[in-house]
Scaffold this active site. Structure first.
Site, short mmCIF file in Angstrom:
data_model
loop_
_atom_site.label_atom_id
_atom_site.label_comp_id
_atom_site.label_asym_id
_atom_site.label_seq_id
_atom_site.Cartn_x
_atom_site.Cartn_y
_atom_site.Cartn_z
N PRO A 1 -8.21 -6.68 -3.58
CA PRO A 1 -7.81 -6.16 -2.07
C PRO A 1 -8.87 -5.35 -1.65
O PRO A 1 -9.35 -4.17 -2.39
CB PRO A 1 -6.53 -5.30 -2.72
N GLU A 2 -9.01 -5.24 -0.44
CA GLU A 2 -10.00 -4.12 0.43
C GLU A 2 -9.01 -3.70 1.47
O GLU A 2 -7.97 -3.88 1.39
CB GLU A 2 -11.04 -4.68 0.80
N LYS B 1 -9.36 2.31 0.14
CA LYS B 1 -8.67 1.31 -0.59
C LYS B 1 -7.53 1.95 -1.53
O LYS B 1 -6.89 1.55 -2.28
CB LYS B 1 -9.45 0.58 -1.54
#
Length: 435
Positions: free
Chosen positions: A2-3, A60
């Site tokens: 996940p970014e 993030k």
């Protein structure tokens, strides 16, 4: 992994479905690696009965704003994800929870049940995520140490160029540095560098202002597009390199051009050599070649002047330094000095004479020129006496040694001339009586 787009999609899903609702039940995993700095019991107590007011994000990292602190803060790590039962949070990797899925998942770290029956869970299979309970998340690490958010706080071209010009590291490593700019991860960095036609290993400080403007534009466009489609990679433009990043080396192509993989910034990096050339490295290589040529030229000049250097070194420091320059230099210097000292009225007739000139080379050669007119025998005797005197002066300093040798040679030259004059007169008288 996940970014920014994935975390932003999770934030928007909470904002759309959970704002204004009260947490009636919380289940916190007993995992001190992920649940950081707070016990599961205390964390549970800080959540239950609170109302979710907002969902915020930087880079993030995401945190829920409750009607009173502390606030739960989520650092997604490599595999962190938000799931809402009955809601497709994001379309990447099938984030919607199906009816036959385990719920809550065995990987759940924080589970919340809201007053309307809605349930959400933060999961992490790989345990690199961090969940904290903080009074003011933006004032303490890790959020306080983050650089400007790539989506919410875009830099101007001048700011971006100025920031890059101070960095000597590779551009991809810099983009991955969350203290420089937050929210960019591995796949976004590869994508924006490909779109900007910049090699991932190129030094940030070597990038021109024009290329900086292009790179900044690509960062904004790629992130906005990914957020727009809720991080659903199937909806990314067909000319994005991200579609082929997971393919094996040799089988990865984009627009018919081969993709290669290297390690940059500690991460596997995809790039197209045909389009992304490391101009910074080439410049450094060219500079290195110029420096090498310069060094070789200096060495060549030194070799050209080897015949002259020993003469200077002998006058200043004596024979010992000349010997260190090597046999070749010494022979060249000896031949030149021998020719200069005998060019007036005679030349050496045999090798023994050359050896004598060699031994007398550094010991008052200028003074010997004054006695050259006497005769060959006197000069030979003078040089032999100098060789004997040389062994007596080995303990003197190098500079004093030359001065002592010069003065002794001068005085010996005078005495030798007088001694040789008398025997010549003695030998001439008997020859007249014979007549």
């Amino acid at each position: 992994m996940p970014e920014l787009p994935e975390v932003e999609a999770a934030r928007r899903a909470i904002e759309d479905n959970c704002i204004g609702k009260k947490i009636v039940k919380a289940i916190i995993a007993d995992d001190s690696k992920v649940i950081d700095g707070v016990s599961p019991v205390d964390f549970k107590a800080s959540l239950e009965g609170k109302t979710i007011v907002a969902a915020n994000r930087k880079g993030k990292n995401m945190w829920l704003v409750l009607d009173s602190p502390p606030f739960p803060t989520f650092q997604f790590g490599m595999a962190g994800a938000i799931y809402i039962k009955g809601v497709a949070v994001t379309k990447y990797k099938g984030s919607a929870v199906k009816d036959d899925d385990e719920w809550p998942s065995k990987y759940s770290k924080v589970f919340l049940e809201l007053d309307d029956g809605l349930e959400l869970s933060f999961t992490d299979k790989r345990r690199f995520a961090r969940v904290r309970s903080l009074e003011n998340p933006v004032s303490v690490p890790p959020i306080s140490e983050l650089g400007p958010d790539a989506l919410l706080e875009p830099m101007t071209v001048d700011e971006f160029y100025k920031a890059l010009s101070k960095k000597k590291i590779g551009i991809k490593a810099l983009l991955l540095d969350q203290s420089f700019i937050s929210g960019i991860g591995n796949w976004i960095a590869d994508e924006v560098l490909y779109q900007a036609r910049i090699h991932p290993m190129q030094s940030a400080s070597s990038i021109s202002k024009e290329d900086c403007a292009t790179l900044l534009k690509c960062i904004n466009e790629v992130i906005k597009k990914a957020v727009e489609v809720e991080a659903d990679s199937s909806q990314y433009p067909s000319n994005w390199i991200s579609h082929s990043r997971e393919k094996k080396p040799g089988k990865a192509f984009v627009d018919g051009k081969k993709i290669e993989f290297i390690t940059a910034g500690g991460r596997t990096s995809a790039f197209v050599p045909e389009l992304q050339q490391n101009t910074g490295a080439e410049s450094a290589k060219a500079a290195g070649k110029r420096q090498q040529v310069k060094v070789q030229k200096i060495k060549h000049n030194d070799s050209d002047s080897q015949e002259e250097e020993p003469e200077i070194e002998e006058t200043a420091a004596g024979k010992s330094k000349v010997k260190q320059r090597g046999a070749n230099t010494k022979r060249a210097s000896t031949n030149k000095k021998s020719k200069e000292s005998n060019s007036d009225d005679e030349a050496p007739k045999k090798s023994g004479k050359a050896k004598q000139n060699k031994s007398s080379k550094g010991k008052g050669g200028d003074q010997k020129k004054k006695t050259r007119g006497t005769n060959t025998a006197a000069k030979r005797k003078l040089e032999e006496s100098d060789d004997e005197e040389d062994t007596d002066d080995n303990d003197a300093s190098e500079q004093d040694k030359d001065q002592n040798l010069s003065s002794k040679t001068q005085s010996k030259g005078k005495k030798t001339t007088k001694q040789k004059a008398e025997p010549r007169q003695t030998r001439s008288k008997p020859s007249k009586k014979q007549k």
